[in-house]
Design an enzyme around this catalytic site. Structure first.
Site, mmCIF file in Angstrom:
data_model
loop_
_atom_site.group_PDB
_atom_site.id
_atom_site.type_symbol
_atom_site.label_atom_id
_atom_site.label_comp_id
_atom_site.label_asym_id
_atom_site.label_seq_id
_atom_site.Cartn_x
_atom_site.Cartn_y
_atom_site.Cartn_z
ATOM 1 N N LEU A 24 -40.104 17.314 -39.166
ATOM 2 C CA LEU A 24 -40.149 17.540 -40.270
ATOM 3 C C LEU A 24 -38.904 16.208 -40.676
ATOM 4 C CD1 LEU A 24 -41.215 20.792 -40.718
ATOM 5 C CD2 LEU A 24 -42.730 18.861 -40.849
ATOM 6 N N GLY A 67 -30.970 14.356 -39.779
ATOM 7 C CA GLY A 67 -29.823 14.786 -40.268
ATOM 8 C C GLY A 67 -28.629 13.862 -39.552
ATOM 9 N N GLU A 102 -32.234 17.769 -36.026
ATOM 10 C CA GLU A 102 -33.481 17.070 -36.110
ATOM 11 C C GLU A 102 -33.818 18.843 -36.839
ATOM 12 O OE1 GLU A 102 -34.547 14.157 -32.962
ATOM 13 O OE2 GLU A 102 -35.740 15.953 -32.915
ATOM 14 N N VAL A 103 -35.044 18.912 -37.442
ATOM 15 C CA VAL A 103 -35.583 19.953 -38.083
ATOM 16 C C VAL A 103 -37.569 19.742 -37.642
ATOM 17 C CG1 VAL A 103 -36.820 21.257 -40.158
ATOM 18 C CG2 VAL A 103 -34.561 19.802 -40.233
ATOM 19 N N ASP A 134 -22.378 23.592 -49.159
ATOM 20 C CA ASP A 134 -22.739 22.432 -49.053
ATOM 21 C C ASP A 134 -24.679 22.705 -50.002
ATOM 22 O OD1 ASP A 134 -23.854 19.906 -48.303
ATOM 23 O OD2 ASP A 134 -24.023 20.179 -46.248
#
Length: 533
Positions: A273, A276, A280-281, A386
């Site tokens: 998906l 970063g 990862e996602v 964040d």
């Protein structure tokens, strides 16, 4: 955080009594969802309920330990009389060999005790025994078992559900009154040419004798009788009651009983998906049965020991506007398993095709949802560190949830820890946090002000044309971003309150939530849609 009340005029002090912490979650990424409940990946639209269950402490995957579970506060009263027969509010498909599948309406006998998030139960329909998610059932013959009873959801959340354009006039729900203890509220969708689709709220009062009424000339011995009567006759209501308000199935609290530290082999990574600086996602499946989101961290990003310690805290944060942390793989590479949110990050959502169609009412509502999640974080004395659109996730029906809270503190990368490094989100960070490392809920409020600019500009990078070093210097000298195009000055004023130099002068998230929820009645009642907002 307490709930001391003071005048709303002073946003830094304003406190409003909100529901106590109940369902909350962490993590990061994609599932449909609704107000008081989280939505499962499946698309069943069934009435939502509001049974908060307090976080338990599941043991290593496969182990059993019930000594440290906590009784659900909202159920405790109902169970004090020894209630052991419950009715299923939703369908549930078993995920492991030890849990129990059941259909909505099935009657279930609780075998051990009604503590924690997963109860051992025996189905009176199928004769089978196994663990069930406690927020999927309610005591038989109780008001909680009624499809139209939504429990402790706010007025604003009831409106979010009822204002779905697919709902016919007269769609309704019953909820607890926010203002009168022991009373209820009947919320009904209506339509007229002047207001369009709108919601009417009727206080249901209680008689000393135990009965209920909306108007004293028509009294009922039970809420069930009241609903049945007004389903046949409007009798003073805007419309007779037609359909029970639909909503999505809630998330279970955790993946299964004792599924906290899970084996890597139990996860299947299916669709990437995003990516970063630190990992990862993925969309994936747990145990071959359950849709989840999986965040994979690059080795060396953070200490596994420190992460596991922080995750123990994060999993106890439960609120319908926080992404739920389900489980972890605690050896490197660390995996963080959360509920799946179908529309991805708010930043991508704003910049994508859907962003073009979003106008100020939707954007302010999304901001109010984020403020609601952060007001819970505030009450729990936690800090996000964040907060930005990239760390907010979007589900069905524009539901927004806060993700990735608390993780920033653990990152060990030099490009991040220097706070002026290339990987540090300087444009979202309060000056006292960027310069001196003073991260507090008030530095989160600053970040929320920046997030409001992301919403009103449909995902534009803050401080356009300025590099990080320049931003820090200019902000220290008193520079603040101007009002975005088409954004009402009243909303820019709110941003500027979030950016006050003295952290203690910034509003509370509780104030921000209240301000944004009431924005179009109290602040901008004359709003007219523009080209972009």
């Amino acid at each position: 955080m307490g709930s001391s009340k003071s005048k709303p005029k002073d946003p830094s002090q304003r406190r409003r009594s909100l529901e106590p912490p109940d369902s909350t979650h962490h993590g990061g990424f994609p599932a449909s969802q609704t107000p008081n409940k989280t939505a499962a990946p499946d698309t069943h639209r069934t009435p939502s309920r509001s049974f908060g269950t307090v976080a338990t402490e599941p043991k290593l995957f496969g182990g059993f330990n019930t000594s440290d579970t906590v009784t659900s506060p909202q159920r405790a009263g109902a169970l004090a009389g020894g209630v052991t027969t419950f009715v299923a509010l939703y369908d549930y498909e078993s995920r492991t060999e030890t849990d129990l599948s059941f259909k909505k309406g099935e009657r279930l006998q609780i075998v051990n005790n009604t503590e924690g998030d997963w109860w051992l139960a025996h189905s009176l329909t199928t004769g089978q025994t196994g663990y069930i998610p406690s927020n999927y059932v309610a005591p038989s013959d109780s008001i909680q078992a009624e499809e139209w009873y939504f429990g402790k959801i706010t007025r604003r959340e009831s409106e979010r559900l009822l204002l779905n354009p697919e709902n016919p006039r007269g769609t309704f729900l019953v909820r607890e009154s926010e203002t009168t203890k022991g009373a209820y509220c009947l919320s009904v969708s209506d339509f007229d040419n002047a207001k369009g689709l709108n919601v009417k709220h009727y206080k249901i009062r209680k008689l000393d004798s135990g009965g209920f009424y909306i108007t004293s000339r028509t009294q009922f011995s039970s809420l069930q009788q009241l609903v049945a009567y007004y389903s046949k006759h409007a009798d003073g209501l805007c419309h007779r009651l037609t359909n029970v308000c639909p909503t999505s199935k809630p998330q279970t609290q955790g993946l299964a009983k004792d599924a906290w530290e899970i084996p890597r082999e139990s996860l299947r990574l299916e669709v990437k998906l995003g990516q970063g600086c630190f990992g990862e996602v993925w969309m994936g499946t747990w145990n071959g049965t359950t849709r989840v989101a999986i965040k994979t961290l690059k080795p060396g990003t953070m200490s596994p020991e420190a992460f596991l310690q922080e995750a123990q805290v994060m999993k106890k944060l439960r609120h319908e506007k926080l992404v739920q942390l389900y489980a972890v793989v605690s050896e490197e590479p660390i995996y963080i398993v959360t509920e799946y949110m179908s529309k991805g990050s708010l930043l991508d959502f704003l910049k994508g095709e859907m962003g073009k169609y979003l106008r100020l009412p939707q954007l302010v509502d999304m901001a109010a949802q984020i403020a609601s999640g952060m007001a819970y974080v505030e009450r729990m004395n936690y800090v996000h560190r964040d907060l930005r659109a990239a760390n907010i996730l979007v589900g069905e029906n524009l539901v927004c949830k806060v993700a990735d809270f608390g993780l920033a503190r653990l990152i060990e990368d030099n490009e991040y820890t220097a706070r002026q490094g290339a990987k540090f989100p300087i444009k979202w960070t309060a000056p006292e946090a960027a310069l001196y490392g003073r991260f507090t809920i008030k530095s989160d409020v600053w970040s929320f002000g920046i997030l409001l600019t992301e919403l009103t500009t449909k995902g534009r990078v803050p401080y356009p044309g300025m590099v990080n070093r320049e931003v820090l210097d200019q902000v220290e000298r008193g520079y603040r971003m101007p009002c975005p195009p088409e954004c009402p000055e009243s909303l820019h004023d709110l941003m500027c309150q979030c950016w006050r130099k003295d952290p203690e002068e910034r509003p509370t998230f509780e104030y921000l939530q209240a301000f944004l929820e009431d924005y179009f009645t109290s602040t901008e009642p004359q709003y007219q849609p523009g080209e972009n907002l």
